[in-house]
Write a protein that holds these residues in place. Structure first.
Motif, PDB file in Angstrom:
ATOM      1  N   ALA A 112       0.823  -1.203   0.000  1.00 33.21           N
ATOM      2  CA  ALA A 112       0.000   0.000   0.000  1.00 33.21           C
ATOM      3  C   ALA A 112       0.864   1.263   0.000  1.00 33.21           C
ATOM      4  CB  ALA A 112      -0.933   0.011   1.213  1.00 33.21           C
ATOM      5  N   GLN A 314      -9.781 -11.504   2.709  1.00 33.48           N
ATOM      6  CA  GLN A 314     -10.456 -10.393   3.380  1.00 33.48           C
ATOM      7  C   GLN A 314      -9.462  -9.581   4.194  1.00 33.48           C
ATOM      8  OE1 GLN A 314     -13.800  -9.399   3.122  1.00 33.48           O
ATOM      9  NE2 GLN A 314     -12.911  -7.619   4.153  1.00 33.48           N
ATOM     10  N   LYS A 317      -7.413  -7.406   1.897  1.00 36.48           N
ATOM     11  CA  LYS A 317      -8.230  -6.272   1.465  1.00 36.48           C
ATOM     12  C   LYS A 317      -8.279  -5.194   2.547  1.00 36.48           C
ATOM     13  CE  LYS A 317     -12.938  -5.210  -0.168  1.00 36.48           C
ATOM     14  NZ  LYS A 317     -13.346  -4.331   0.960  1.00 36.48           N
ATOM     15  N   ASP A 318      -8.491  -5.625   3.790  1.00 30.64           N
ATOM     16  CA  ASP A 318      -8.553  -4.677   4.900  1.00 30.64           C
ATOM     17  C   ASP A 318      -7.222  -3.954   5.088  1.00 30.64           C
ATOM     18  OD1 ASP A 318     -11.156  -5.464   5.319  1.00 30.64           O
ATOM     19  OD2 ASP A 318     -10.678  -6.821   6.989  1.00 30.64           O
ATOM     20  N   LEU A 320      -4.874  -3.383   2.836  1.00 28.43           N
ATOM     21  CA  LEU A 320      -4.652  -2.450   1.739  1.00 28.43           C
ATOM     22  C   LEU A 320      -5.461  -1.169   1.945  1.00 28.43           C
ATOM     23  CD1 LEU A 320      -4.632  -4.900  -1.310  1.00 28.43           C
ATOM     24  CD2 LEU A 320      -2.674  -3.660  -0.364  1.00 28.43           C
ATOM     25  N   GLU A 321      -6.680  -1.320   2.446  1.00 28.49           N
ATOM     26  CA  GLU A 321      -7.505  -0.145   2.704  1.00 28.49           C
ATOM     27  C   GLU A 321      -6.933   0.686   3.849  1.00 28.49           C
ATOM     28  OE1 GLU A 321     -11.404  -1.671   3.373  1.00 28.49           O
ATOM     29  OE2 GLU A 321     -11.808  -2.022   1.237  1.00 28.49           O
ATOM     30  N   LEU A 322      -6.453   0.018   4.899  1.00 26.17           N
ATOM     31  CA  LEU A 322      -5.832   0.734   6.011  1.00 26.17           C
ATOM     32  C   LEU A 322      -4.553   1.435   5.562  1.00 26.17           C
ATOM     33  CD1 LEU A 322      -6.255  -1.809   8.938  1.00 26.17           C
ATOM     34  CD2 LEU A 322      -7.211   0.497   8.838  1.00 26.17           C
ATOM     35  N   GLU A 324      -3.856   2.568   2.619  1.00 29.11           N
ATOM     36  CA  GLU A 324      -4.209   3.750   1.834  1.00 29.11           C
ATOM     37  C   GLU A 324      -4.695   4.874   2.742  1.00 29.11           C
ATOM     38  OE1 GLU A 324      -4.343   6.044  -1.452  1.00 29.11           O
ATOM     39  OE2 GLU A 324      -3.589   3.982  -1.334  1.00 29.11           O
ATOM     40  N   ARG A 325      -5.469   4.497   3.745  1.00 34.07           N
ATOM     41  CA  ARG A 325      -6.011   5.499   4.675  1.00 34.07           C
ATOM     42  C   ARG A 325      -4.916   6.186   5.476  1.00 34.07           C
ATOM     43  NH1 ARG A 325     -10.174   3.887   9.624  1.00 34.07           N
ATOM     44  NH2 ARG A 325     -10.110   5.874  10.717  1.00 34.07           N
TER      45      ARG A 325
END
Length: 333
Positions: A112, A314, A317-318, A320-322, A324-325
């Motif tokens: 990320a 899952q 995915k979580d 990668l989202e964290l 990015e955040r």
């Protein structure tokens, strides 16, 4: 009347033809029966003797019996795990005889923050071994003995925080706390869990953040002051509370989760081998000896936690989202 079977050239040819037909009709069955025919190489993107190594050896000591072959680990530390993945994806053959055993939390966060040279969809994790919440801790002799003291001191000056690697769930946890409270924290990558613990114990840094299993192993030399998730072990982490309960935040649980991964091309080309790996992986978790081996390797029994392809996907995915955040916090730390 007693019937006897006499083997003639005709019956032999007939038997051979039937066997040939079976081979043509079900090549996967025969290949599955012969897999594995040699040892399986496992790429570990951290140093020998660390938490991943201990975890791998405990699990593989049982898995090798189910699989009927041994595992040959290779250790490739460097660049926060990137080196191991680059070698695995770039140089190992996608044939199901080459696996990677990684810490999904920090290693996926790497992608990320800075994408690797390969497509991250070209490999996937299929077997999670554990889930280990991250925490903040101090040396036993530290003048800072609570998270409240740390936050108050962090509002007066910038505190140094040891972390095993910059892109780590524990790093996100403490940076998010600083953002929430106004405390100033400067992350110092100390290359591995042992060094991160030592940094807090010796006072090289004001305090450290790490996966809690490694902190538990450090015993009385450290004191846990905050958990970036649920404290499932109570006094083993000094009854430290979660970041959300103390500060009213809604931060997702910051976890390390070690898992076996494989080239996607190998799973697609050799589905019968993939089935053998997944089946025997599950059988290993069903063996009561696994828990004994895990505890003997200094693992925390509450953290032993099986996960398959879907659970791992899952989690990735979580992460990668964290990533990015919180990318601005990690890259600007």
């Amino acid at each position: 009347m007693k019937m006897t079977n006499t083997i003639t050239r005709r019956t032999l040819l007939g038997t051979g033809a039937a066997a040939s037909a079976l081979t043509l009709a079900s090549p996967g069955i025969l290949r599955a029966q012969s897999f594995p025919e040699r040892n399986i190489e496992v790429f570990i993107p951290t140093r020998e003797g660390g938490g991943a190594d201990r975890n791998f050896r405990a699990f593989s000591s049982i898995w090798k019996e189910k699989l009927g072959t041994d595992f040959e680990p290779g250790f490739y530390p460097g660049a926060s795990g990137r080196v191991g993945y680059e070698i695995y994806m770039g140089k190992s053959e996608p044939n199901a005889y080459n696996l990677i055993f990684g810490n999904m939390g920090p290693e996926v966060l790497n992608w990320a923050v800075q994408p690797p040279s390969f497509d991250i969809n070209d490999y996937f994790y299929f077997g999670r071994v554990d889930t280990d919440p991250c925490c903040a801790f101090v040396g036993a002799e530290s003048p800072l003995q609570s998270i409240e003291q740390i936050v108050e001191e962090g509002k007066k000056r910038t505190l140094t925080v040891g972390t095993s690697r910059m892109a780590h769930p524990a790093s996100i946890g403490i940076l998010a706390l600083g953002e929430e409270t106004g405390a100033s924290f400067n992350l110092i990558p100390l290359s591995g869990g042992k060094n991160t613990v030592a940094g807090a114990v010796t006072g090289e840094v004001d305090f450290s953040v790490l996966t809690s299993g490694s902190v538990i192993s450090a015993g009385d030399s450290v004191k846990t002051v905050l958990v970036f998730g649920e404290n499932r072990v109570g006094d083993a982490l000094d009854n430290a509370e979660s970041i959300n309960s103390v500060y009213g935040m809604d931060l997702p649980e910051m976890l390390s989760a070690r898992a076996f991964g494989i080239h996607r091309a190998a799973a697609e080309e050799f589905p019968e081998r993939m089935e053998v790996l997944q089946r025997t992986f599950k059988e290993t978790f069903e063996d009561p000896r696994l828990l004994d081996a895990y505890v003997a390797a200094r693992g925390t029994p509450e953290y032993l936690n099986q996960g398959g392809v879907e659970e791992c996907a899952q989690f990735v995915k979580d992460m990668l989202e964290l990533g990015e955040r919180y990318k601005p916090l990690l890259t600007g730390a």
